[in-house]
Design an enzyme around this catalytic site. Structure first.
Site, PDB file in Angstrom:
ATOM      1  N   ASP A  54    -108.180  -2.994   7.869  1.00 33.33           N
ATOM      2  CA  ASP A  54    -106.926  -3.404   7.231  1.00 33.33           C
ATOM      3  C   ASP A  54    -107.172  -4.632   6.350  1.00 33.33           C
ATOM      4  O   ASP A  54    -106.869  -5.754   6.742  1.00 33.33           O
ATOM      5  CB  ASP A  54    -105.917  -3.708   8.366  1.00 33.33           C
ATOM      6  CG  ASP A  54    -104.564  -4.172   7.875  1.00 33.33           C
ATOM      7  OD1 ASP A  54    -104.255  -3.972   6.690  1.00 33.33           O
ATOM      8  OD2 ASP A  54    -103.814  -4.735   8.696  1.00 33.33           O
ATOM      9  N   THR A  72     -93.439  -6.312   5.008  1.00 33.16           N
ATOM     10  CA  THR A  72     -92.150  -6.514   5.693  1.00 33.16           C
ATOM     11  C   THR A  72     -91.728  -7.986   5.668  1.00 33.16           C
ATOM     12  O   THR A  72     -90.576  -8.297   5.928  1.00 33.16           O
ATOM     13  CB  THR A  72     -92.213  -6.018   7.153  1.00 33.16           C
ATOM     14  OG1 THR A  72     -93.455  -6.396   7.709  1.00 33.16           O
ATOM     15  CG2 THR A  72     -92.047  -4.526   7.241  1.00 33.16           C
ATOM     16  N   LYS A 118    -107.667  -1.298  14.919  1.00 35.17           N
ATOM     17  CA  LYS A 118    -107.456  -1.867  13.590  1.00 35.17           C
ATOM     18  C   LYS A 118    -108.149  -3.220  13.531  1.00 35.17           C
ATOM     19  O   LYS A 118    -107.922  -4.079  14.389  1.00 35.17           O
ATOM     20  CB  LYS A 118    -105.959  -2.044  13.311  1.00 35.17           C
ATOM     21  CG  LYS A 118    -105.685  -2.672  11.950  1.00 35.17           C
ATOM     22  CD  LYS A 118    -104.212  -2.602  11.585  1.00 35.17           C
ATOM     23  CE  LYS A 118    -103.399  -3.765  12.067  1.00 35.17           C
ATOM     24  NZ  LYS A 118    -103.602  -5.019  11.319  1.00 35.17           N
ATOM     25  N   LYS A 155    -106.287  -4.620   2.875  1.00 31.44           N
ATOM     26  CA  LYS A 155    -105.230  -4.657   1.839  1.00 31.44           C
ATOM     27  C   LYS A 155    -105.747  -5.103   0.478  1.00 31.44           C
ATOM     28  O   LYS A 155    -105.309  -6.115  -0.075  1.00 31.44           O
ATOM     29  CB  LYS A 155    -104.085  -5.573   2.268  1.00 31.44           C
ATOM     30  CG  LYS A 155    -103.397  -5.174   3.557  1.00 31.44           C
ATOM     31  CD  LYS A 155    -102.163  -6.050   3.812  1.00 31.44           C
ATOM     32  CE  LYS A 155    -101.471  -5.729   5.104  1.00 31.44           C
ATOM     33  NZ  LYS A 155    -102.191  -6.122   6.319  1.00 31.44           N
ATOM     34  N   ARG A 177     -99.898  -6.944  20.242  1.00 32.69           N
ATOM     35  CA  ARG A 177     -99.670  -7.741  21.448  1.00 32.69           C
ATOM     36  C   ARG A 177     -99.147  -6.996  22.673  1.00 32.69           C
ATOM     37  O   ARG A 177     -99.510  -7.371  23.791  1.00 32.69           O
ATOM     38  CB  ARG A 177     -98.794  -8.952  21.096  1.00 32.69           C
ATOM     39  CG  ARG A 177     -99.560  -9.965  20.253  1.00 32.69           C
ATOM     40  CD  ARG A 177     -98.680 -10.865  19.463  1.00 32.69           C
ATOM     41  NE  ARG A 177     -97.959 -10.115  18.425  1.00 32.69           N
ATOM     42  CZ  ARG A 177     -97.078 -10.668  17.602  1.00 32.69           C
ATOM     43  NH1 ARG A 177     -96.791 -11.950  17.702  1.00 32.69           N
ATOM     44  NH2 ARG A 177     -96.482  -9.925  16.681  1.00 32.69           N
ATOM     45  N   ASP A 209    -106.676  -5.787  -6.705  1.00 31.17           N
ATOM     46  CA  ASP A 209    -107.421  -6.469  -7.776  1.00 31.17           C
ATOM     47  C   ASP A 209    -107.484  -5.519  -8.970  1.00 31.17           C
ATOM     48  O   ASP A 209    -106.828  -4.467  -8.957  1.00 31.17           O
ATOM     49  CB  ASP A 209    -108.836  -6.842  -7.260  1.00 31.17           C
ATOM     50  CG  ASP A 209    -109.396  -8.074  -7.963  1.00 31.17           C
ATOM     51  OD1 ASP A 209    -109.266  -8.164  -9.197  1.00 31.17           O
ATOM     52  OD2 ASP A 209    -109.970  -8.946  -7.279  1.00 31.17           O
TER      53      ASP A 209
HETATM   54  O1  C5P Z   1     -98.821  -7.663  17.827  1.00 33.01           O
HETATM   55  P1  C5P Z   1     -98.056  -6.667  16.999  1.00 33.01           P
HETATM   56  O2  C5P Z   1     -97.820  -5.339  17.697  1.00 33.01           O
HETATM   57  O3  C5P Z   1     -96.804  -7.249  16.391  1.00 33.01           O
HETATM   58  O4  C5P Z   1     -99.089  -6.339  15.804  1.00 33.01           O
HETATM   59  C1  C5P Z   1     -98.729  -5.541  14.723  1.00 33.01           C
HETATM   60  C2  C5P Z   1     -99.877  -5.445  13.749  1.00 33.01           C
HETATM   61  O5  C5P Z   1     -99.434  -4.731  12.606  1.00 33.01           O
HETATM   62  C3  C5P Z   1    -100.415  -6.781  13.261  1.00 33.01           C
HETATM   63  O6  C5P Z   1    -101.819  -6.629  13.003  1.00 33.01           O
HETATM   64  C4  C5P Z   1     -99.655  -7.000  11.973  1.00 33.01           C
HETATM   65  O7  C5P Z   1    -100.363  -7.791  11.052  1.00 33.01           O
HETATM   66  C5  C5P Z   1     -99.538  -5.563  11.452  1.00 33.01           C
HETATM   67  N1  C5P Z   1     -98.424  -5.347  10.523  1.00 33.01           N
HETATM   68  C6  C5P Z   1     -97.101  -5.583  10.859  1.00 33.01           C
HETATM   69  N2  C5P Z   1     -96.107  -5.354   9.948  1.00 33.01           N
HETATM   70  C7  C5P Z   1     -96.412  -4.889   8.727  1.00 33.01           C
HETATM   71  C8  C5P Z   1     -97.726  -4.626   8.370  1.00 33.01           C
HETATM   72  C9  C5P Z   1     -98.726  -4.876   9.302  1.00 33.01           C
HETATM   73  O8  C5P Z   1     -96.816  -5.997  11.978  1.00 33.01           O
HETATM   74  N3  C5P Z   1     -95.450  -4.632   7.884  1.00 33.01           N
END
Ligand code: C5P
Length: 232
Positions: A59, A119, A32, A61, A211, A64
C-alpha cells in the site's frame, strides 16, 4: 483470488511485524504493508514476508508523472507482491502507464487498485483546498470509473460505497474496504465502520482490518473470527 481478510500490518519495524506474524502457525494471512514499514525496512521486508508464504498488498499509493510511476511499478512488480495501488487523481494516463510498468515479460502482474478520495478528505477540504466543487460521492464514483476505464482491477473504498462502485464499474471490479470493526469492539479513530458480516452482505471483495486484529489480546482468534464472519 476470492473474498479475503487482509491484515493491515501497521508496524514500524521488522522485529514488530515478524513477532506478530510468528503467532500465525496455521493459516498464512494476506497482509497489507504500508508506507511506515516499507520506508523503515525497505524492500527486504516485503521479500521476507513473501518467503514466509503470505500474500501481500503493498500500500504505497503512488502518484507522480506517468513515466516515473511506470518505472516504479516495474520495480514493485519484481518484488512479487499480489496487490499494488496508486492515486486515481494521477489521471487515466498515469494509471495506464502504471499497468504497463507492472506487467511482467510473461504477461502476469499484481492486481492494481486505485485510491479515489482519501477518507480524510471531506467536502469542505476538497472544495477549499483542491477547488473541486462537485459532491464528494460523485467525485469518488468518477475516479472509480476512470480507474475501471484505464483497466485497473478495483478501488479502495468505504464499505458504504462498495455497492455503488459495483453498480457503476461492474461486479468484477474489486472493492477493498477498510473501516471494519467487530460489533462489540472499539471504533478507535474510524468514523464510518461496518462489521465483517455487514461488509460481506454489501459485497466487499476484501476487507482491510488493522487494530481489531493487531491490538487484540489473541490476534489469531480475532483473525479467525474475521474470516468466519466475512468469508463464512
Ligand atoms: O486499524 P484499522 O483497522 O483502522 O486499519 C485500517 C487500515 O486501512 C490502516 O492501514 C489505514 O491506513 C487503512 N485505510 C483506512 N482508510 C482509508 C484508506 C486506508 O483506514 N480510507
Amino acid at each position: 483470488m476470492g473474498r479475503d481478510v487482509i491484515i493491515a500490518c501497521d508496524f514500524s519495524s521488522k522485529e514488530a511485524v515478524l513477532n506478530f506474524l510468528d503467532k500465525f502457525t496455521g493459516r498464512k494471512p494476506f497482509v497489507k504493508i504500508g508506507m511506515e514499514l516499507f520506508y523503515a525496512e525497505g524492500p527486504s521486508i516485503v521479500k521476507e514476508i513473501k518467503e514466509r508464504g503470505h500474500k501481500i498488498f503493498l500500500d504505497l499509493k503512488l502518484h507522480d508523472i506517468p513515466n516515473t510511476v511506470k518505472k516504479s511499478m516495474a520495480v514493485l512488480s519484481n518484488l512479487d507482491v499480489d496487490i499494488c495501488n496508486l492515486h486515481a487523481a494521477g489521471t487515466k494516463r498515469m494509471m495506464t502507464a502504471a499497468l504497463e510498468g507492472l506487467t511482467r515479460p510473461d504477461g502476469t502482474r499484481p492486481l492494481l487498485i486505485a485510491v479515489t478520495q482519501l477518507t480524510s478528505t471531506d467536502q469542505e477540504s476538497m472544495e477549499n483546498d483542491l477547488l473541486i466543487k462537485e459532491p464528494i460521492d460523485k467525485v469518488v464514483m468518477h475516479y472509480a470509473k476512470n480507474a475501471a476505464d484505464a483497466g485497473l482491477d478495483g478501488v479502495v473504498c468505504s464499505p458504504l460505497e462498495a455497492q455503488k462502485v459495483h453498480e457503476t464499474c461492474g461486479k468484477d471490479f474489486l472493492t477493498i474496504t477498510p473501516g471494519v470493526r467487530f460489533a462489540d469492539g472499539d471504533i478507535g479513530d474510524q468514523k464510518r465502520v461496518m462489521t465483517p458480516a455487514e461488509a460481506n452482505r454489501i459485497g466487499s471483495d476484501y476487507i482491510v482490518v488493522g487494530r481489531p486484529i493487531t491490538a487484540a489480546e489473541d490476534p489469531v482468534a480475532a483473525y479467525e473470527r474475521c474470516i468466519a464472519e466475512f468469508v463464512g
